[in-house]
Design a protein around this motif. Structure first.
Motif, PDB file in Angstrom:
ATOM      1  N   ALA A   1      30.394  49.005  37.542  1.00 26.33           N
ATOM      2  CA  ALA A   1      30.066  48.429  36.234  1.00 26.33           C
ATOM      3  C   ALA A   1      30.960  47.239  35.926  1.00 26.33           C
ATOM      4  O   ALA A   1      32.036  47.083  36.514  1.00 26.33           O
ATOM      5  CB  ALA A   1      30.244  49.493  35.149  1.00 26.33           C
ATOM      6  N   ILE A   2      30.497  46.425  34.984  1.00 25.54           N
ATOM      7  CA  ILE A   2      31.285  45.302  34.491  1.00 25.54           C
ATOM      8  C   ILE A   2      31.092  45.224  32.983  1.00 25.54           C
ATOM      9  O   ILE A   2      30.013  45.538  32.470  1.00 25.54           O
ATOM     10  CB  ILE A   2      30.876  43.972  35.165  1.00 25.54           C
ATOM     11  CG1 ILE A   2      31.833  42.842  34.776  1.00 25.54           C
ATOM     12  CG2 ILE A   2      29.434  43.616  34.836  1.00 25.54           C
ATOM     13  CD1 ILE A   2      31.658  41.569  35.572  1.00 25.54           C
ATOM     14  N   GLU A   3      32.147  44.857  32.284  1.00 24.92           N
ATOM     15  CA  GLU A   3      32.034  44.622  30.850  1.00 24.92           C
ATOM     16  C   GLU A   3      33.005  43.530  30.435  1.00 24.92           C
ATOM     17  O   GLU A   3      34.083  43.395  31.007  1.00 24.92           O
ATOM     18  CB  GLU A   3      32.289  45.896  30.047  1.00 24.92           C
ATOM     19  CG  GLU A   3      33.712  46.399  30.092  1.00 24.92           C
ATOM     20  CD  GLU A   3      33.947  47.617  29.216  1.00 24.92           C
ATOM     21  OE1 GLU A   3      33.515  47.617  28.049  1.00 24.92           O
ATOM     22  OE2 GLU A   3      34.552  48.562  29.711  1.00 24.92           O
ATOM     23  N   ARG A   4      32.568  42.730  29.457  1.00 19.66           N
ATOM     24  CA  ARG A   4      33.454  41.697  28.926  1.00 19.66           C
ATOM     25  C   ARG A   4      34.410  42.386  27.955  1.00 19.66           C
ATOM     26  O   ARG A   4      34.016  43.241  27.177  1.00 19.66           O
ATOM     27  CB  ARG A   4      32.673  40.617  28.193  1.00 19.66           C
ATOM     28  CG  ARG A   4      33.577  39.480  27.760  1.00 19.66           C
ATOM     29  CD  ARG A   4      32.901  38.420  26.933  1.00 19.66           C
ATOM     30  NE  ARG A   4      31.490  38.294  27.182  1.00 19.66           N
ATOM     31  CZ  ARG A   4      30.880  37.142  27.447  1.00 19.66           C
ATOM     32  NH1 ARG A   4      31.571  36.032  27.506  1.00 19.66           N
ATOM     33  NH2 ARG A   4      29.585  37.113  27.623  1.00 19.66           N
ATOM     34  N   ILE A   5      35.671  42.015  28.034  1.00 25.65           N
ATOM     35  CA  ILE A   5      36.681  42.589  27.147  1.00 25.65           C
ATOM     36  C   ILE A   5      37.365  41.457  26.376  1.00 25.65           C
ATOM     37  O   ILE A   5      37.431  40.329  26.855  1.00 25.65           O
ATOM     38  CB  ILE A   5      37.710  43.436  27.928  1.00 25.65           C
ATOM     39  CG1 ILE A   5      38.388  42.611  29.022  1.00 25.65           C
ATOM     40  CG2 ILE A   5      37.061  44.664  28.516  1.00 25.65           C
ATOM     41  CD1 ILE A   5      39.482  43.357  29.762  1.00 25.65           C
ATOM     42  N   PRO A   6      37.864  41.755  25.195  1.00 25.07           N
ATOM     43  CA  PRO A   6      38.562  40.732  24.442  1.00 25.07           C
ATOM     44  C   PRO A   6      39.823  40.280  25.165  1.00 25.07           C
ATOM     45  O   PRO A   6      40.512  41.086  25.788  1.00 25.07           O
ATOM     46  CB  PRO A   6      38.930  41.414  23.124  1.00 25.07           C
ATOM     47  CG  PRO A   6      38.180  42.691  23.095  1.00 25.07           C
ATOM     48  CD  PRO A   6      37.795  43.027  24.497  1.00 25.07           C
TER      49      PRO A   6
END
Length: 81
Positions: free
Chosen positions: A70-75
């Motif tokens: 999985a991939i997710e954008r993080i702050p």
């Protein structure tokens, strides 16, 4: 062995990402925050593509065999002094 998590900062212009759509690129190579070089499938960035390209900090999760999960954008965290 456990799953691995990598944090990368990406700045890919829309022109550079066009190579994926043309079939010239299938994978993205990036250096994580610890200096480790990683590769992952380019198609996973499609949801994050804007007119400016793909920009931001992302967390990439891989399984025990280093296959993409999985991939997710993080702050982006900045220190306040």
């Amino acid at each position: 062995m456990t799953n691995a998590t990598f944090t990368v900062n990406l700045r890919i212009s829309s022109e550079d990402f066009l190579a994926y759509y043309k079939g010239q690129a299938k994978r993205v190579s990036a250096t994580d925050q610890n200096g480790k070089q990683i590769e992952f499938p380019a198609f996973v960035l499609r949801p994050y593509l804007t007119a400016q390209g793909v920009q931001g900090q992302f967390q990439i999760k891989c399984d025990e065999q280093n296959r993409f999960i999985a991939i997710e954008r993080i702050p982006i965290v900045t220190s306040m002094k």
